[in-house]
Write an enzyme that holds these catalytic residues in place. Structure first.
Site, PDB file in Angstrom:
ATOM      1  N   LYS A   1      55.744  31.663  -4.502  1.00  0.00           N
ATOM      2  CA  LYS A   1      54.869  32.802  -4.247  1.00  0.00           C
ATOM      3  C   LYS A   1      53.431  32.328  -4.338  1.00  0.00           C
ATOM      4  CE  LYS A   1      53.134  36.017  -6.900  1.00  0.00           C
ATOM      5  NZ  LYS A   1      51.787  36.146  -6.277  1.00  0.00           N
TER       6      LYS A   1
ATOM      7  N   GLU B   1      52.884  28.557 -18.439  1.00  0.00           N
ATOM      8  CA  GLU B   1      51.633  27.910 -18.854  1.00  0.00           C
ATOM      9  C   GLU B   1      50.544  28.952 -18.707  1.00  0.00           C
ATOM     10  OE1 GLU B   1      48.159  26.794 -18.812  1.00  0.00           O
ATOM     11  OE2 GLU B   1      48.612  25.763 -16.931  1.00  0.00           O
TER      12      GLU B   1
ATOM     13  N   CYS C   1      42.332  25.834 -16.973  1.00  0.00           N
ATOM     14  CA  CYS C   1      42.961  26.216 -18.239  1.00  0.00           C
ATOM     15  C   CYS C   1      42.679  25.243 -19.380  1.00  0.00           C
ATOM     16  CB  CYS C   1      44.467  26.373 -18.046  1.00  0.00           C
ATOM     17  SG  CYS C   1      45.285  24.875 -17.432  1.00  0.00           S
TER      18      CYS C   1
ATOM     19  N   GLU D   1      39.740  33.375 -24.038  1.00  0.00           N
ATOM     20  CA  GLU D   1      39.517  32.524 -22.876  1.00  0.00           C
ATOM     21  C   GLU D   1      38.579  33.247 -21.909  1.00  0.00           C
ATOM     22  OE1 GLU D   1      42.170  29.647 -20.063  1.00  0.00           O
ATOM     23  OE2 GLU D   1      42.886  31.696 -20.276  1.00  0.00           O
TER      24      GLU D   1
END
Length: 489
Positions: A184, A258, A292, A391
């Protein structure tokens, strides 16, 4: 700038890849791609609906249940993977331009990181040839044949920020293991996986082994919840990863997640600051901090805090902000207005909570168009401040003072995340000893590195499982033990 009508085939621009064929979307719905640097639309792409998702899942299911792919030896699959890798290699310059145009990654950054995707295909292609998919172990009445078999149909859900290198790792590992896959693609950067599909067609992968659609959240949920999907590999937000985990556990589907990080870079007392910052700075706000593993917290000995702040802020102040197509640009735009405003809100909150602005923070980047945020450095940051805990996914770095090694470890580990980190000092073994105390899945000593043969993943909210290395292959395998009697005679 790319001329899309000539650089991209009509298949990549107008269709999905399902069951070895290029097919039109069922609904005819389309999504407009907007340049983060100019805020102007530059092309549109088809969107999948529920029917398209079902077609892709069914194709992968048939290819796994009845096709040759899972029955091949690892060496046989490796031949296809090698051909696929070479087709992709030919398209690296195009993929770099697409990364820049779709999501604003500076072209120099894109050219530097894109080869990571190729090395991941190369690694898993070689590993498929040498990996021991079966071994024999003695038992009381004979022996057991321990088989490692492909888990089945894998749904691979890629993020927008680094689609090519991340989806390359997922596809390469899953195919090497013998799985069939549905990819996807994110609506923000849909073209990367479709180009890989074009390469798969050129490499003559069997029908249904690799299927690629572009879809939104609802269709992603449909993919995750399908009982014909055996494995889900997702890279993205914590909230979505948690939802996927809950959905998967209902039917015990296998998952790899993740989910981001808040990585700490610890500078030891004896650190050579110039060499440490030269190694560290490129990883503190790469791609405007939208990666990340960005090292967004710098932990400095309290006695050297101001020295670190001054030296780091000076380096960052010289990074060129601007057009991501310019080879000299180091800080490009953020993905969109929502992301830009979110980052600005974090900067405002940092100021309100008492952190000191050492650089940036005004919001003035000098551009009339584009989703830019100026590089921002906070000093005197306390570990419990929002900017030190959450984050941000923008060009914002916090510098935190620490009193001793135990204090540095406490601060480094005092977030909900545990993806990455680094330690800098004159004695690598002393740095290694500190790294062993950090609760994170990937830690560099005197630098940050990605390697295809090394597992990547995190502790705590940073996710579940590992991608890369042998561990990444094994994430797509089930283990079966067959007990055999001693041969007669």
């Amino acid at each position: 700038m790319i001329e899309y009508s000539t650089a991209l085939s009509s298949n990549v621009r107008e269709r999905f890849f399902i069951d070895g064929e290029w097919v039109a979307s069922h609904s005819g719905a389309r999504h407009v791609l907007v340049s983060p640097a100019t805020e102007k639309p530059f092309m549109s792409v088809p969107l999948a609906d529920a029917t398209d998702v079902e077609r892709a899942i069914a194709a992968a299911r048939r290819a796994f249940d009845s096709g040759p792919w899972p029955k091949m030896s690892g060496a046989e699959r490796s031949v296809y993977l090698q051909r696929l890798t070479e087709e992709i290699r030919l398209r690296l310059p195009l993929l770099a331009q697409l990364w820049t145009e779709q999501v604003g990654a500076p072209i120099t950054f894109a050219n530097g990181l894109l080869p990571v995707g190729i090395t991941r295909f190369e690694f898993f292609s070689e590993l498929a040839k040498t990996y021991e998919f079966e071994d024999a172990r003695p038992t009381r009445r004979g022996h057991a044949r321990v088989r490692r078999e492909p888990v089945g149909v894998a749904a691979l859900i890629a993020p927008w920020n680094a689609t090519f290198p991340i989806v390359s790792q997922k596809i390469a590992a899953a195919l090497a293991a013998g799985c069939t896959v549905v990819v996807k693609s994110p609506v923000e950067s849909p073209l990367d996986a479709l180009i890989i599909a074009e390469c798969a067609a050129a490499a003559s992968l069997p029908p249904g082994v690799l299927n690629v659609i572009t879809a939104g959240r609802d269709e992603g949920a449909q993919l995750v919840q399908s009982r014909d999907v055996d494995k889900i590999s997702f890279t993205g937000s914590v909230a979505t990863g948690q939802w996927i985990a809950r959905a998967a556990v209902d039917r015990m589907a296998r998952v790899t997640l993740e989910l981001g990080g808040k990585s700490a870079a610890i500078l030891l007392d004896d650190v050579d600051l110039s060499s440490a910052l030269a190694a560290l700075t490129p990883f503190t706000m790469p791609f405007s901090g939208q990666i990340c593993f960005a090292q967004t917290r710098i932990l400095a000995p309290r006695a050297r805090h101001d020295e670190v702040v001054s030296a780091y802020a000076e380096i960052v102040s010289k990074l060129k902000v601007g057009d991501p197509h310019d080879a000299d640009t180091r800080i490009g735009p953020l993905l969109n207005a929502v992301q830009r405003d979110r980052v600005r809100a974090y900067i405002d909150r940092g100021v309100k909570e008492g952190a000191r602005l050492a650089l940036g923070g005004s919001g003035n980047v000098g551009f009339d168009k584009g989703y830019f945020v100026e590089p921002t450095v906070f000093a005197d940051v306390a570990p419990d401040m929002t900017i030190a805990q959450e984050e941000i996914f923008g060009p914002v770095v916090s510098i935190l003072p620490y009193d001793n090694i135990d204090d540095a470890v406490r601060i480094a580990n005092d977030t909900p995340y545990g993806l990455s980190g680094s330690v800098y000092g004159r004695d690598p073994e002393q740095a290694y000893a500190l790294a062993c105390r950090m609760r994170a899945g990937n830690i560099g000593v005197n630098g940050v590195e990605l390697a295809a043969n090394v597992p990547f993943g995190g502790y705590k909210l940073s996710g579940v499982g590992r991608e890369g290395g042998r561990e990444g292959l094994e994430a797509y395998l089930e283990t079966k033990a067959v007990f055999m009697p001693t041969a007669a005679g």
